[in-house]
Motif scaffolding. Structure first.
Motif, PDB file in Angstrom:
ATOM      1  N   UNK A  52     -22.643   7.311 -16.199  1.00  0.00           N
ATOM      2  CA  UNK A  52     -21.341   6.644 -16.154  1.00  0.00           C
ATOM      3  C   UNK A  52     -20.247   7.636 -15.786  1.00  0.00           C
ATOM      4  N   UNK A  53     -20.341   8.833 -16.390  1.00  0.00           N
ATOM      5  CA  UNK A  53     -19.330   9.848 -16.098  1.00  0.00           C
ATOM      6  C   UNK A  53     -19.401  10.248 -14.626  1.00  0.00           C
ATOM      7  N   UNK A  54     -20.637  10.371 -14.121  1.00  0.00           N
ATOM      8  CA  UNK A  54     -20.814  10.744 -12.720  1.00  0.00           C
ATOM      9  C   UNK A  54     -20.207   9.691 -11.788  1.00  0.00           C
ATOM     10  N   UNK A  55     -20.506   8.428 -12.061  1.00  0.00           N
ATOM     11  CA  UNK A  55     -19.962   7.364 -11.210  1.00  0.00           C
ATOM     12  C   UNK A  55     -18.439   7.391 -11.265  1.00  0.00           C
ATOM     13  N   UNK A  56     -17.918   7.531 -12.464  1.00  0.00           N
ATOM     14  CA  UNK A  56     -16.466   7.554 -12.661  1.00  0.00           C
ATOM     15  C   UNK A  56     -15.849   8.725 -11.874  1.00  0.00           C
ATOM     16  N   UNK A  57     -16.449   9.924 -12.008  1.00  0.00           N
ATOM     17  CA  UNK A  57     -15.894  11.097 -11.332  1.00  0.00           C
ATOM     18  C   UNK A  57     -15.915  10.934  -9.823  1.00  0.00           C
ATOM     19  N   UNK A  58     -17.089  10.525  -9.306  1.00  0.00           N
ATOM     20  CA  UNK A  58     -17.239  10.440  -7.858  1.00  0.00           C
ATOM     21  C   UNK A  58     -16.308   9.382  -7.294  1.00  0.00           C
ATOM     22  N   UNK A  59     -16.156   8.275  -8.015  1.00  0.00           N
ATOM     23  CA  UNK A  59     -15.329   7.228  -7.450  1.00  0.00           C
ATOM     24  C   UNK A  59     -13.843   7.580  -7.556  1.00  0.00           C
ATOM     25  N   UNK A  60     -13.479   8.360  -8.576  1.00  0.00           N
ATOM     26  CA  UNK A  60     -12.102   8.859  -8.674  1.00  0.00           C
ATOM     27  C   UNK A  60     -11.790   9.782  -7.507  1.00  0.00           C
ATOM     28  N   UNK A  61     -12.745  10.710  -7.277  1.00  0.00           N
ATOM     29  CA  UNK A  61     -12.603  11.707  -6.223  1.00  0.00           C
ATOM     30  C   UNK A  61     -12.343  11.051  -4.873  1.00  0.00           C
ATOM     31  N   UNK A  62     -13.156  10.030  -4.571  1.00  0.00           N
ATOM     32  CA  UNK A  62     -13.113   9.452  -3.234  1.00  0.00           C
ATOM     33  C   UNK A  62     -12.244   8.208  -3.162  1.00  0.00           C
ATOM     34  N   UNK A  63     -11.719   7.760  -4.300  1.00  0.00           N
ATOM     35  CA  UNK A  63     -10.905   6.547  -4.294  1.00  0.00           C
ATOM     36  C   UNK A  63     -11.693   5.303  -3.932  1.00  0.00           C
ATOM     37  N   UNK A  64     -12.979   5.328  -4.247  1.00  0.00           N
ATOM     38  CA  UNK A  64     -13.823   4.180  -3.942  1.00  0.00           C
ATOM     39  C   UNK A  64     -13.519   3.029  -4.897  1.00  0.00           C
ATOM     40  N   UNK A  65     -13.420   1.834  -4.366  1.00  0.00           N
ATOM     41  CA  UNK A  65     -13.336   0.662  -5.238  1.00  0.00           C
ATOM     42  C   UNK A  65     -14.733   0.358  -5.746  1.00  0.00           C
ATOM     43  N   UNK A  66     -14.848  -0.024  -7.001  1.00  0.00           N
ATOM     44  CA  UNK A  66     -16.182  -0.237  -7.553  1.00  0.00           C
ATOM     45  C   UNK A  66     -16.265  -1.583  -8.265  1.00  0.00           C
TER      46      UNK A  66
END
Lengths: 395, 367
Positions: free
Chosen positions: A261-275
């Motif tokens: 969960x932390x990984x998904x959160x970090x990566x999506x924050x970094x790239x501004x991906x909508x999830x």
């Protein structure tokens, strides 16, 4: 015959000769934003990365700069009916995801959350379902889902998906590195070596131990958590704008779930991906979501920012779900339950679909309640919301 | 004390064929525990920690490599034949997956009656049918369900059938291997309540294998935390959850996403994954992931020591681990919300709900 997903005509597919008949398709694309394959197709004179020539006017480049405040994806009035069934499995739902936002779709099994995700990604088998209504706008382009599937170029490129069971969604006979490289080659083109470098980069970013060695591993040589990291690497390899994660941590142990969960959160924050994250675990929602949509029987019954919905649940189903979860913080008495189970689609009642299990069901519930705003973007579909103002215990 | 395990071990041999090297998996490696009559005892741990193997050893579905299992004062470690059949009558099992654990070709009546055919062969057909009907009612199904087949039931109902089947022989101990983890939350709550009611009404001893800490907190009196085949911490559930002394227990508690917690994203995490049980680390098995690990942990296996708050922990440095576990920021609920939740609770408990007269509602809507 009505075809929910009509075969794409030659014009839709693109190909030699398309250009002559659709001259207006020649739009100049900012180079960096187009994946390799799309660039190649554009170079061949194929109309667009999105396949459909006649849609070009809808989402122009200027349109996109304007729409930066608009949601990344918005799904409107979406209905889906499986072949041979009378009732719609998904019954008029609206979903919106902004850039950089995590929307959790939560509900019990059979509430239509996975079907929605599959339909969004165009992964339902052709002919399995019909879509009587629904429009999707993604990155400023509109798609009429009743007539077409999402273009294949989006899938795995701008829109990527992580599945629940990484063992069954990775191909067991290919090496991890090849599988990631394949998606990179498909969407960005370039050479095999470049794709493999990208695969290695991605494995590093998702924190897989000894990534060089892992490139040459097969899926069965990894643990469940590592496989899920590989899935995430694969999904994010083409810098998607939208990530759909279908129960990504359900098969994992809690300590590993926390890491993922932390990984998904970090990566999506970094790239501004909508999830869009699909889950049945309210704890996961509380942990990761910005916004939440609670689904029951193919309808969205409550939606809003996660803090509002969890602090002030309005719909009886949301309350029931939250109250039936045992608490880590202390032993309560008996758990509050929701009576019965989700009815089969043939047995779904008209109107509010929750009324067969609702403790407050009344004759009024035979009419479907509209999603009604109850303040700061928080909306609920219940005739009696807020419950305490409309109902009380007798005596 | 109804069930006791002393220094129980189970080693599985692996490989040794043409293509694989021989290996030894120490699935359970020196576990001692006692279960008191009437209590609910939980065993928690991540997958691969040996909790399911331990459950199967306790009910003698597997024969231990070493150590002893005592049921109600008699040693059943190597029980065979008639003794084992008697043990089966007293100790029953509920399986995790209600979809694969029921034979799809037998009617519910046969499924629930089957243990009676084995353990009470003298019972007449009518008596058995009556007993099956009684059992079905006990678990919240209807007697006429006896003529239906498993595929006609939902997951929660199938788990109820599994429970009725386990109850059929009138056992004293029921071991549930993840009995609710395959169920949806609302149905899970129903089954959790059912198990609690049955435990109380029939005076059953429940041994619960689970990975969901919230379910364990809710249901159990005492809990044992396992890691790589050993118990690392054991004690009364409330004590253990409030003052965990083993770093692994703390890590587990910190990792659970909690619906009541508004600020969860910043909690401490442990890195890495559980090592393979075929090649466990030296010393304390948890040292590879432990934030407190020192040299001693890499060389010496810590014994299970009693701590002042009445639980036992297997950590060299438990005295230094005193910080309380994470305290979440609770939900921010207004009086209106609290009233609404209360109303919901009353309604589900069967209170009659009537509309508030329209003039009293401030919104003025008439639904």
């Amino acid at each position: 015959m009505f075809r929910p997903f009509p075969k794409r005509s030659r014009a839709h597919r693109g190909g030699p000769g398309t250009q002559a008949r659709f001259p207006k398709c020649r739009v100049s694309w900012p180079d960096a934003q187009i994946s390799g394959v799309c660039r190649a197709r554009y170079a061949w004179g194929i109309d667009s990365p999105f396949g459909r020539a006649d849609q070009f006017e809808i989402g122009s480049r200027e349109g996109e700069t304007l729409s930066n405040t608009a949601p990344l994806l918005s799904l409107k009035d979406f209905r889906l009916r499986f072949r041979g069934q009378d009732a719609c499995t998904i019954d008029r739902i609206d979903l919106e995801v902004a850039r950089g936002e995590v929307l959790c779709v939560v509900g019990e099994s059979g509430c239509g959350k996975s079907v929605t995700a599959m339909a969004l990604m165009g992964l339902l088998p052709e002919g399995a379902a019909e879509i009587p209504s629904g429009t999707l706008s993604f990155e400023g382009l509109d798609y009429d889902l009743t007539r077409e599937r999402l273009p294949a170029d989006l899938r795995g490129g701008a829109m990527a998906m992580i599945f629940q069971e990484p063992m069954t969604s990775l191909n067991p006979v290919f090496r991890i590195g090849d599988q990631i490289a394949e998606t990179v080659l498909r969407h960005r083109g370039g050479t095999r070596a470049e794709a493999e470098t990208r695969a290695l980069d991605m494995l590093r970013r998702v924190g897989l131990p000894s990534p060089e060695a892992r490139l040459r591993s097969y899926p069965h040589q990894l643990s469940g958590g590592q496989r899920q990291r590989v899935m995430i690497a694969m999904a994010l390899a083409n810098d998607p704008k939208l990530l759909i994660a279908d129960e990504p941590t359900t098969a994992l142990d809690v300590t590993i779930q926390a890491q993922i969960l932390e990984l998904i959160r970090d990566l999506q924050h970094e790239a501004g991906t909508g999830t869009i994250m699909i889950t049945h675990d309210l704890g996961v929602v509380a942990e990761i979501a910005d916004a939440v949509a609670v689904m029951y029987g193919g309808q969205v019954v409550e939606t809003g920012p996660v803090a509002q919905v969890f602090d002030d649940p309005q719909h009886p189903y949301t309350i029931g779900l939250m109250e039936s979860v045992p608490r880590l913080s202390g032993a309560g008495g008996r758990l509050t339950t929701i009576d019965g189970a989700v009815p089969a689609i043939e047995a779904m009642p008209e109107g509010c679909r929750f009324r067969t299990r609702c403790a407050f069901a009344a004759p009024a519930c035979a009419a479907r309640p509209a999603l009604r705003d109850v303040g700061s973007g928080h909306a609920t579909a219940c005739h009696f919301a807020p419950l305490e103002a409309h109902l009380r215990v007798a005596g | 004390m109804i069930l006791e395990a002393r220094d129980l071990t189970k080693h599985f041999r692996t490989g040794g064929g043409l293509f694989t090297a021989k290996g030894l998996i120490k699935a359970v490696d020196g576990v001692s525990l006692t279960v008191e009559a009437g209590e609910t005892f939980a065993i928690v741990g991540e997958s691969g920690c040996g909790k399911s193997t331990l459950a199967r050893l306790l009910m003698r579905l597997l024969e231990p490599t070493g150590g002893a299992v005592t049921f109600d004062g008699t040693d059943v470690t190597h029980a065979k034949g008639r003794d084992l059949a008697a043990l089966r009558r007293d100790v029953q099992f509920i399986f995790q997956d209600p979809f694969s654990s029921l034979n799809p070709r037998l009617s519910v009546g046969r499924l629930v009656g089957e243990p009676l055919e084995v353990h009470a062969p003298g019972m007449s057909r009518d008596a058995r049918r009556a007993r099956v009907a009684e059992l079905l009612e006990q678990v919240g199904l209807r007697p006429e369900h006896a003529d239906r087949y498993p595929h006609e039931f939902s997951g929660g109902q199938r788990q109820r059938i599994g429970i009725a089947r386990a109850l059929a022989t009138g056992p004293r101990v029921i071991i549930g291997d993840e009995p609710v983890s395959a169920l949806d939350v609302s149905v899970q709550a129903q089954v959790v309540n059912l198990l609690a009611d049955l435990g109380r009404d029939l005076g059953l001893t429940l041994i619960l294998i689970a990975h969901d800490l919230a379910v364990i907190r809710h249901m159990s009196d005492r809990v044992a935390v396992m890691y790589l085949g050993r118990i690392v911490e054991q004690g009364r559930t409330a004590d253990l959850f409030e003052t965990p002394r083993h770093p692994y227990t703390r890590a587990l508690l910190d990792a659970v996403p909690d619906l009541e917690d508004r600020g969860g994203a910043s909690r401490a995490r442990i890195e890495g994954e559980m090592p393979s049980p075929s090649d466990p680390p030296s010393g304390c098995a948890f040292h590879t992931r432990c934030p407190f690990a020192r040299d001693l942990c890499r060389s010496a296996v810590p014994p299970l020591e009693d701590t002042p708050n009445g639980h036992a922990t297997a950590c060299h440095f438990w005295r230094e681990i005193t910080a309380p576990p994470r305290a979440g920021r609770g939900r921010d609920r207004s009086a209106a919300t609290t009233a609404r939740l209360e109303l919901y609770r009353k309604a589900t408990e069967g209170a009659q709900i009537i509309p508030v007269p329209t003039s009293e509602t401030n919104t003025g809507e008439n639904p």
